[in-house]
Design an enzyme around this catalytic site. Structure first.
Site, PDB file in Angstrom:
ATOM      1  N   HIS A   1     -10.273  -4.975  10.583  1.00 24.68           N
ATOM      2  CA  HIS A   1     -10.893  -4.677   9.247  1.00 24.68           C
ATOM      3  C   HIS A   1     -12.180  -3.619   9.350  1.00 24.68           C
ATOM      4  CE1 HIS A   1      -8.452  -7.578   7.614  1.00 24.68           C
ATOM      5  NE2 HIS A   1      -8.847  -7.737   6.465  1.00 24.68           N
TER       6      HIS A   1
ATOM      7  N   GLU B   1       0.830  -1.075  -0.014  1.00 23.88           N
ATOM      8  CA  GLU B   1       0.028  -0.017   0.021  1.00 23.88           C
ATOM      9  C   GLU B   1       0.777   1.303  -0.034  1.00 23.88           C
ATOM     10  OE1 GLU B   1      -0.756  -2.487   1.800  1.00 23.88           O
ATOM     11  OE2 GLU B   1      -2.916  -3.055   1.075  1.00 23.88           O
TER      12      GLU B   1
END
Lengths: 409, 483
Positions: free
Chosen positions: A214, A145
């Site tokens: 998450h 990322e």
């Protein structure tokens, strides 16, 4: 099951944004979006036309680039009753539509992220785009990322307009270095020579048993970074409009979507429209209390609003949409009217958007408050996996009703 | 025209035939024995490896790089694709076919021999006979030398200026002048440069003036960065030199992004990014190389392996054979170059650029050098390294002197030229500093501009408050910053 609204109030409340409604357009009565919760997703009953908060070039700050479309406003206003104008779609499709329109319009717009290409994205926001634009413009990246965000920064400095998709907002924590140190800063530190018109988007928030890692609310962490803008979408209509606005903006914009809102259905106009990145959305005008919220909590608030109306309260619900900077103009006008503020957010108590908003309201509108600002947020705990526990870390409508009752005593 | 000699390809050493098949074999995949006589003496045939590293050494023709192995081999009789020509079973895992082996063999963690370092000039500035390189004209050579001396002088004087308290910070490129200037000379102005921070020479080559350097260091009104960054964080859009950002290695994935952009626009240009040995430990380095390889992006990664990352020596930084070996791990063509040899650096970068643009591939160049100066003005390197080590590299291995000898040998330079150049350069730089010192700082308003494209209401409010405060306490406000 639309909430009852005062049509005239709608107009007067919106007079604060009267710049934006072209003359001669009769505003229809504003209906809120009723939401019925079902297993695994949300469904919106019926379709409602909305007042198109069309911003024209006379926007408050100079230079905000928003398309003015007087015809669109008139058309959709006229089509309220008939329900024939516009087309129905789900929120993720609205995002895709906005994305596709912008990619058609400007060949410099490109997408990068994990599985965005032929797979179409984890939430199908980029479905079909790789086929249409090729896999260079819709780029599948390896799993790093920080690096593909860095890549987007480099591409933006060289003239492209990339959109970075984080598969889940939580993964963008890995990209924090690039977002904070470079994305937000390079325009400034280069003396304005290089600009970074990127959009970073992805789903965040508490889902259905996705586990602690998450279920994060990254808006809390990013809000301090100078140089970036943050917006949160909550309906297909504003999702598309904000996506387009974010892509057209010259500043780096982080667009927060919510995992549980992707399947919301709504009818949106056929005509092109772009929303303003810095504006809040009046969801339900009222008199007694201002409820400020955004993203998924909007629906919990509206559900609580139904109960409150039955109990005789008249809450004003504003979806703040713009998380950085806050639309203190709309918010301020509301506070001046109701004198009571309740903030409902999904962020954790410490250091969340609510915390900053509370500070901003107290600082700016202290004299108008009849009661301290109340902020309902999630607890400062990692989101547990167990469904029942998870539910109790998120603010529920019952809590909102109680809070309003206490506030309005 | 460059002549690329057939240097030995990457042929691993053959194994001692007496070893049993289960012996752990210290097989080096990257060493360079002379292959030709060995090939004829062995009764075995090579087993192909899946690696190829041809063009780096051999121009455009490829060679396969073979591993010898003592096994009894039968002649091939059938064409079953599940088997190779020697009846060794091939297996179709994701990623391609691989050959089986029944010998449990671990690849060695370090090669027997380190990757050789490409150089053209010896320590005395003489061209090594038989070397392959890109010849430099007199004009180009003199220009390179000029800029190397300028960089060296600039570093000395600005460093002194910091010590005198005239600027707040400085960072020298002592010892790395060849990497800076020679690499820049091999590039075109359209090539986008993403520096770390020890590459002002590239900007110098491209035309950044002494005044502009001084303006940035003093953070005055003439600075195109508007006085916002610390000294030596130069950036210039018109010179295609991205603004320096302090965190290490963040520019590497950005370089890949810029290359991606060039690729989309099909431009005849590449991206060049510089970084030190320390940066290769950062996650961004690995991801950037990986991305560049996967995306086939035209980037040249130039690593200035100068032996030190502040106080961390390379032996504490990594255990691999330097940085060049990592290229292959990611599928990136690489070369190791003597970073203090102008002609070697120039030739390698030029060739790398050709390959990057025409073949759409990344190239990794490890330029070996030494950081003669301290890390920056905030560092005293005598605390962690020997003073005579520093002195040795400063004098005996100085890249400027070495190249100076070469141009002298060619009859293009004399001692008079030398003293005149240095004298003039010193004067010019001192003058630039004196002028820049007196220039006004940027306006107060510039504190708030460029955060966004237009200042939002909260910033306007903050500016208003600040101005009010200044009005109330004017004696606390610096006199050389216009309000």
């Amino acid at each position: 099951m639309a909430a009852i609204l005062k049509g005239i109030v709608a107009t007067s409340v919106l007079s604060s944004s009267s710049d934006f409604v072209p003359k001669g357009v009769q505003l229809p009565s504003l209906k809120s979006l009723p939401v019925s919760e079902r297993k695994g997703g949300f469904l919106v009953d019926g379709s409602d036309a909305k007042v198109v908060p069309v911003s024209n070039a006379r926007a408050r700050s100079a230079g905000r680039l928003v398309a003015a479309n007087a015809v669109a406003a008139e058309k959709s206003a006229a089509s309220t009753a008939s329900k024939t104008g516009g087309h129905e779609l789900l929120l993720f499709e609205a995002l895709r539509e906005g994305l596709e329109e912008e990619m058609d319009r400007d060949p410099r717009v490109c997408v990068m992220g994990e599985d965005v290409g032929h797979y179409g994205g984890s939430y199908k926001v980029t479905k079909g785009l790789a086929k249409k634009y090729g896999d260079l413009r819709v780029l599948d990246t390896p799993i790093a990322e920080n690096s593909f965000t860095g890549m987007a920064v480099g591409a933006a400095m060289t003239g492209l307009r990339p959109i970075v998709e984080g598969m889940n907002m939580g993964f963008l924590l890995l990209a924090f270095n690039q977002i904070s140190n470079n994305c937000g800063m390079l325009h400034y530190t280069s003396g304005g020579q290089f600009k970074i018109p990127i959009v970073i988007r992805g789903p965040g928030g508490v889902g259905r048993q996705l586990g602690a890692e998450h279920s994060q609310r990254l808006e809390s962490y990013f809000q301090s970074i100078p140089g970036i803008q943050m917006v949160a979408c909550s309906t297909p209509y504003n999702a598309k409009g904000l996506m387009k606005a974010a892509i057209r903006s010259e500043n780096p914009v982080i667009l927060f979507e919510h995992v549980l809102l992707y399947n919301l259905k709504e009818r949106i106009p056929d005509e092109e429209y772009v929303l303003s990145l810095e504006e809040a959305e009046m969801v339900r005008p009222g008199e007694h209390v201002t409820i400020l919220t955004y993203s998924r909590m909007r629906y919990h608030v509206m559900q609580a609003a139904k109960t409150l109306v039955n109990k005789g309260y008249d809450p004003e619900v504003i979806d703040i949409r713009s998380l950085k900077p806050f639309d203190l103009y709309t918010i301020g006008n509301s506070v001046k009217k109701t004198h009571r503020v309740l903030i409902v957010e999904e962020c954790m108590r410490t250091g969340g958007i609510g915390a900053s908003l509370t500070a901003a309201i107290n600082e700016n509108f202290h004299d108008y408050l009849d009661a301290p600002v109340v902020c309902l947020s999630s607890q400062d705990v990692p989101t547990p996996y167990a469904g029942t526990l998870e539910e109790w870390t998120v603010v529920q409508p019952a809590q909102i009703v109680t809070a309003v009752e206490q506030l309005c005593r | 025209m460059a002549v690329w000699l057939s240097r030995s390809g990457n042929v691993a050493r053959h194994l001692n035939g007496k070893m049993g098949s289960l012996g752990i074999l210290n097989r080096s995949l990257l060493s360079h024995p002379e292959p030709t006589h060995q090939r004829n003496s062995l009764p075995t045939s090579p087993i192909e490896q899946s690696y190829r590293n041809p063009a780096a050494f051999l121009g455009n023709s490829g060679t396969l790089f073979a591993v010898r192995h003592f096994e009894s081999i039968q002649a091939e009789t059938h064409h079953d694709s599940r088997y190779d020509e020697h009846e060794n079973q091939l297996l179709d895992f994701p990623g391609g076919k691989v050959k089986f082996t029944s010998d449990m063999i671990f690849i060695s963690e370090s090669p027997d021999k380190r990757i050789k370092c490409y150089r053209v000039l010896d320590d005395n500035g003489r061209q090594i006979p038989g070397s392959s390189f890109q010849p430099l004209s007199k004009e180009l050579s003199l220009r390179i030398y000029n800029d190397m001396v300028t960089l060296q002088t600039m570093d000395t004087i600005f460093y002194e200026a910091q010590r005198q308290g005239r600027i707040s910070f400085y960072l020298t490129s002592n010892g790395e002048e060849a990497i800076n200037i020679a690499s820049a000379a091999a590039l075109a102005i359209d090539d986008i440069v993403l520096p770390q921070y020890r590459e002002p020479g590239v900007l110098l080559w491209r035309g950044f003036t002494l005044k502009e350097f001084a303006d940035q260091c003093f953070g005055n009104k003439g600075d195109c960065g508007k006085g916002r960054q610390m000294p030596i964080h130069y950036g210039s859009r018109k010179h295609n030199y991205f603004t320096v950002s302090s965190p290490i290695a963040t520019q590497l994935p950005q370089a890949v992004g810029a290359a991606y952009s060039l690729k989309m626009d099909k431009k005849d240009a590449c991206v060049v990014t510089y970084f030190g040995d320390g940066a290769t430990s950062e996650g961004d380095f690995h991801a950037a190389l990986n991305f560049a390889a996967v995306m086939e992006a035209p980037v040249i990664f130039i690593c200035r392996n100068n032996g030190w990352a502040i106080s961390t020596s390379t032996s504490e930084q990594f255990r691999s054979d330097g940085v060049v070996v990592r290229g292959q791990a990611y599928g990136v063509r690489s070369i190791r170059v003597d970073g203090n040899d102008v002609i070697a650096v120039y030739s390698a970068v030029q060739r790398a650029r050709e390959m990057a643009i025409s073949e759409h591939r990344p190239i990794l160049i490890e330029a070996l050098t030494y950081r003669v100066g301290h890390h920056s003005t905030s560092d005293d390197s005598t605390k962690y390294r020997a003073v005579d080590e520093i002195e040795h590299w400063r004098s005996a291995r100085d890249p400027v002197t070495r190249f100076g000898k070469w141009i002298e040998l060619n009859g293009w330079w004399s001692n008079e030229n030398e003293s005149e150049l240095r004298r003039n350069m010193r004067k010019k730089i001192l003058h630039a500093i004196q002028v820049a010192e007196k220039v006004e700082k940027p306006l107060l308003a510039d504190l708030f501009t460029d955060v966004y494209d237009h200042p939002p209401s909260n910033l306007l409010e903050q500016e208003r408050l600040l101005r009010e405060t200044i009005k109330r306490h004017p004696q606390d406000y610096p006199p050389d910053v216009p309000v």
